[in-house]
Design a protein around this motif. Structure first.
Motif, mmCIF file in Angstrom:
data_model
loop_
_atom_site.group_PDB
_atom_site.id
_atom_site.type_symbol
_atom_site.label_atom_id
_atom_site.label_comp_id
_atom_site.label_asym_id
_atom_site.label_seq_id
_atom_site.Cartn_x
_atom_site.Cartn_y
_atom_site.Cartn_z
ATOM 1 N N ARG A 28 -0.517 13.659 2.983
ATOM 2 C CA ARG A 28 -0.076 13.450 4.367
ATOM 3 C C ARG A 28 -0.067 14.714 5.225
ATOM 4 O O ARG A 28 -0.524 14.684 6.364
ATOM 5 C CB ARG A 28 1.298 12.763 4.402
ATOM 6 N N ARG A 41 6.647 1.868 4.525
ATOM 7 C CA ARG A 41 7.310 3.175 4.478
ATOM 8 C C ARG A 41 8.827 3.047 4.399
ATOM 9 O O ARG A 41 9.476 3.756 3.635
ATOM 10 C CB ARG A 41 6.933 3.931 5.757
ATOM 11 N N VAL A 45 -3.055 6.519 12.571
ATOM 12 C CA VAL A 45 -2.332 5.356 12.021
ATOM 13 C C VAL A 45 -1.906 4.390 13.120
ATOM 14 O O VAL A 45 -1.087 3.506 12.892
ATOM 15 C CB VAL A 45 -1.110 5.785 11.167
ATOM 16 N N MET A 86 -1.995 7.788 -2.287
ATOM 17 C CA MET A 86 -3.115 8.467 -1.629
ATOM 18 C C MET A 86 -3.597 9.666 -2.444
ATOM 19 O O MET A 86 -4.407 10.464 -1.962
ATOM 20 C CB MET A 86 -2.708 8.899 -0.211
ATOM 21 N N LYS A 110 0.820 -1.218 0.000
ATOM 22 C CA LYS A 110 0.000 0.000 0.000
ATOM 23 C C LYS A 110 0.851 1.264 0.000
ATOM 24 O O LYS A 110 0.402 2.311 -0.439
ATOM 25 C CB LYS A 110 -0.959 0.009 1.192
ATOM 26 N N THR A 112 -2.773 1.467 14.716
ATOM 27 C CA THR A 112 -3.685 0.401 14.341
ATOM 28 C C THR A 112 -3.910 -0.620 15.459
ATOM 29 O O THR A 112 -4.986 -1.191 15.590
ATOM 30 C CB THR A 112 -3.035 -0.349 13.148
ATOM 31 N N TYR A 118 -2.528 14.233 8.289
ATOM 32 C CA TYR A 118 -1.910 13.906 9.584
ATOM 33 C C TYR A 118 -1.067 15.060 10.130
ATOM 34 O O TYR A 118 -0.277 14.826 11.059
ATOM 35 C CB TYR A 118 -0.948 12.714 9.424
ATOM 36 N N HIS A 126 3.001 7.533 14.198
ATOM 37 C CA HIS A 126 3.278 8.970 14.162
ATOM 38 C C HIS A 126 2.047 9.832 14.389
ATOM 39 O O HIS A 126 2.147 11.034 14.595
ATOM 40 C CB HIS A 126 3.943 9.340 12.829
ATOM 41 N N SER A 159 1.903 2.726 12.209
ATOM 42 C CA SER A 159 2.832 3.171 11.180
ATOM 43 C C SER A 159 3.668 4.365 11.653
ATOM 44 O O SER A 159 3.124 5.303 12.249
ATOM 45 C CB SER A 159 2.011 3.573 9.951
ATOM 46 N N TYR A 192 3.214 6.436 0.643
ATOM 47 C CA TYR A 192 1.880 7.013 0.855
ATOM 48 C C TYR A 192 1.775 8.394 0.188
ATOM 49 O O TYR A 192 1.175 9.308 0.733
ATOM 50 C CB TYR A 192 1.565 7.085 2.359
#
Ligand SMILES: Cc1ncc(COP(=O)(O)O)c(C=O)c1O
Ligand SMILES: N[C@@H](CCCC[NH3+])C(=O)O
Length: 422
Positions: A316, A280, A167, A383, A65, A169, A320, A163, A204, A379
Motif C-alpha cells: 500500500r 477494510r 481506488v 496484495m 478481497k 471505483t 498509493y 483515499h 475504498s 489489503y
C-alpha cells in the motif's frame, strides 16, 4: 454483546497501534521470526458485530478481497456477514470456509472464461449463489454457459470516492453499466435470469466529508434507480463498501452509526433490503505487520532504518503513498529511552518506492529493533507478491496459531522448470 455496548467503549471503533500488547507481539516475532503478519480474529469479530449493530436491517457482506485467509473468512461467517467475492478463487475459498451459496456474491469484473466456467459449475451444487454483472457481455457469456440463476446488475453511478484516485471505483468506466442504461440492462437481464439486486460501489477508504457526500449521492441515485425499475421485485440494493479507517494516529474514527443513518435516509423508502459490502472496516485494525531493523544508516536528511519487510509484503505505501502508523517496539514509549529524529523505514526491494515512511519523526533506530506497522490487516497479505524472488511472509493469530506458513524459495519456484528444492 448488546447494541448499546457495541456502540460504546467496550467495542471502540478503532484499535490504534499503541493499543496492541507489545509483550505479546515481541513473543510472536521471537517465535516465528520476521517479517510476520499478526491477525487478531477476535477483533475481526468485534468489527463485524459493530457493522451489524449499525446496519441492523441490512444485508452486510464482507468484501473478501481485503483478507481472504481461512481464519478470517470463518470468523466473518460465524459473525453472520455474507461474502462478496471478486473472483472464482475467492468464491471457492468462501464456500470452503463454510459460507452457503446463498451467502456468496460473485462480483464479476471482466470475468476470465475460466472463472465463469468454474462458478457456473459450482452453481449446480450451490444454486443460490448470486453473480453481479457489470456489462451486457457478461450476461451473454453466462447465458451461453447455461446459467439462468440469480443475477445482480452492477451500475456505474458516476460518483467516485476513496483515499486515492486508484481506488475511486464509482466513476471509472471499467466498473458497471452506465447509470442511464441500467434500467434497459435490468430489463434484458430479467428476460433471462432471476434479477435479485442492483449494485454500485463508490470506492475504498471513504473517510471525510467529501467522500461521505459522494457516498450519499451514490446511495440516493441507487434508491431512485430501484424505484424506477421496481424495488418490490428486487431482494436488495447494494450500495457497496468503502468505509474508511483512520490510518494516521490522530485521525478520528469513522462514525459508523451516522454513516448508517445517512445511508438509510439517502436511500429513501424501499421494499428491497439495503446491502453494504465493507472489507477494510472488518480487518484493517485486526492486523499488524512486524518487521525487524537490520541496517541503520544516518544521512544528512534522515536516518534510514533498513528492515526485512518490503513492498512485497505490504504494497500500500508504494502503490498509493498510503500512510501506516509505525511503532518501534524496542524504543520510546514501548522500550528504551531514545532520541527521536526523522527516520526513513525502507525495505530490501530494489525499488525506490520500497519505503514504509520517509523522514517520519520516530525514535532513532538501533539494529535489531522490532517495528510494528499498523492497520495492516486489510489489503496487506492479499496484495503480497514474490517480486525479487521473495517468499511470502508468514501470518499468525494473536493466540499464536500459524494461519499461513512462511513460503520457501521452493514455493516461489515450484511452477518453473528446474525450480529450487527448498
Ligand atoms: C465492488 C467492491 N465492493 C467492496 C469493496 C470493499 O471496499 P473496502 O475494503 O474499502 O470496504 C471494494 C473495494 O474497493 C469493491 O471494489
Ligand atoms: N487495495 C486497495 C483497496 C481496494 C480496492 C478494491 N476495489 C487499498 O489497499 O486501499
Amino acid at each position: 454483546m448488546s447494541d448499546e455496548q457495541l456502540r460504546g467503549a467496550e467495542n471502540p471503533p478503532i484499535r490504534r497501534l499503541a493499543e496492541w500488547d507489545v509483550e505479546r507481539l515481541r513473543e510472536l516475532a521471537g517465535e516465528q521470526g520476521t517479517p510476520l503478519y499478526v491477525t487478531d480474529t477476535d477483533r475481526v469479530a468485534e468489527n463485524c458485530a459493530r457493522l451489524r449493530a449499525a446496519f441492523p436491517d441490512a444485508d452486510v457482506k464482507y468484501a473478501a478481497k481485503a483478507h481472504t485467509g481461512r481464519a478470517v473468512l470463518e470468523t466473518v461467517r460465524e459473525a453472520g456477514l455474507d461474502a462478496e467475492c471478486a473472483s472464482a478463487g475467492e468464491v471457492r475459498r468462501a464456500l470452503d470456509a463454510g459460507f452457503p451459496g446463498a451467502r456468496v456474491d460473485y462480483t464479476a469484473v471482466n470475468p476470465p472464461a475460466r472463472d465463469l466456467d468454474s462458478v457456473v459449475e459450482w452453481w449446480d451444487d450451490h444454486p443460490d449463489i448470486t453473480v453481479t454483472v457489470g456489462a451486457r457481455d457478461t450476461l451473454d457469456r453466462l447465458a451461453e454457459r447455461g446459467y439462468d440463476g440469480r443475477v445482480c446488475v452492477r451500475v456505474n453511478p458516476g460518483v467516485g470516492a476513496g483515499h486515492h484516485e486508484k481506488v475511486r471505483t464509482g466513476a471509472a468506466p471499467k466498473f458497471g453499466v452506465p447509470y442511464d442504461r441500467a434500467a434497459e440492462v435490468v430489463a434484458d437481464a430479467r428476460d433471462r435470469f432471476e434479477v435479485v439486486g442492483v449494485h454500485a460501489h463508490a470506492g475504498s477508504g471513504i473517510h471525510g466529508e467529501e467522500d461521505l457526500a459522494a457516498h450519499r449521492d451514490l446511495v440516493a441515485r441507487m434508491g431512485e434507480l430501484a424505484r424506477e425499475i421496481g424495488d418490490d421485485e428486487l431482494e436488495f440494493v447494494d450500495v457497496g463498501g468503502g468505509f474508511g479507517v483512520p490510518y494516521h494516529e490522530d485521525d478520528p474514527a469513522l462514525d459508523l452509526d451516522s454513516v448508517a443513518d445517512a445511508t438509510r435516509e439517502a436511500l429513501g423508502d424501499l421494499d428491497a433490503t439495503l446491502a453494504v459490502e465493507p472489507g477494510r472496516y472488518v480487518v484493517a485494525d485486526a492486523g499488524v505487520l512486524l518487521t525487524r531493523v537490520n541496517t541503520v544508516k544516518p544521512t544528512a536528511e534522515t536516518t534510514v532504518a533498513g528492515v526485512d519487510a518490503g513492498m512485497t509484503d505490504l504494497l500500500r505505501p508504494a502503490m498509493y503513498d498510503a500512510y501506516h502508523a509505525i511503532r518501534n517496539l524496542d524504543a520510546g514509549d514501548a522500550g528504551d529511552a531514545r532520541e527521536t529524529g526523522p527516520v526513513t523505514v525502507a525495505g530490501p526491494i530494489c525499488e525506490t518506492g520500497d519505503t514504509f515512511c520517509d523522514g517520519r519523526e520516530l525514535p532513532l533506530p538501533d539494529r535489531g529493533d522490532l517495528l510494528a506497522v499498523g492497520n495492516a490487516g486489510a489489503y496487506g497479505y492479499e496484495m503480497a507478491s514474490t517480486y525479487n524472488s521473495r517468499p511470502r511472509l508468514a501470518e499468525v493469530s494473536l493466540a499464536g496459531d500459524v494461519l499461513r506458513e512462511r513460503e520457501t524459495l521452493a514455493g516461489v519456484t515450484r511452477l518453473e522448470r528446474g525450480g529450487a528444492d527448498e
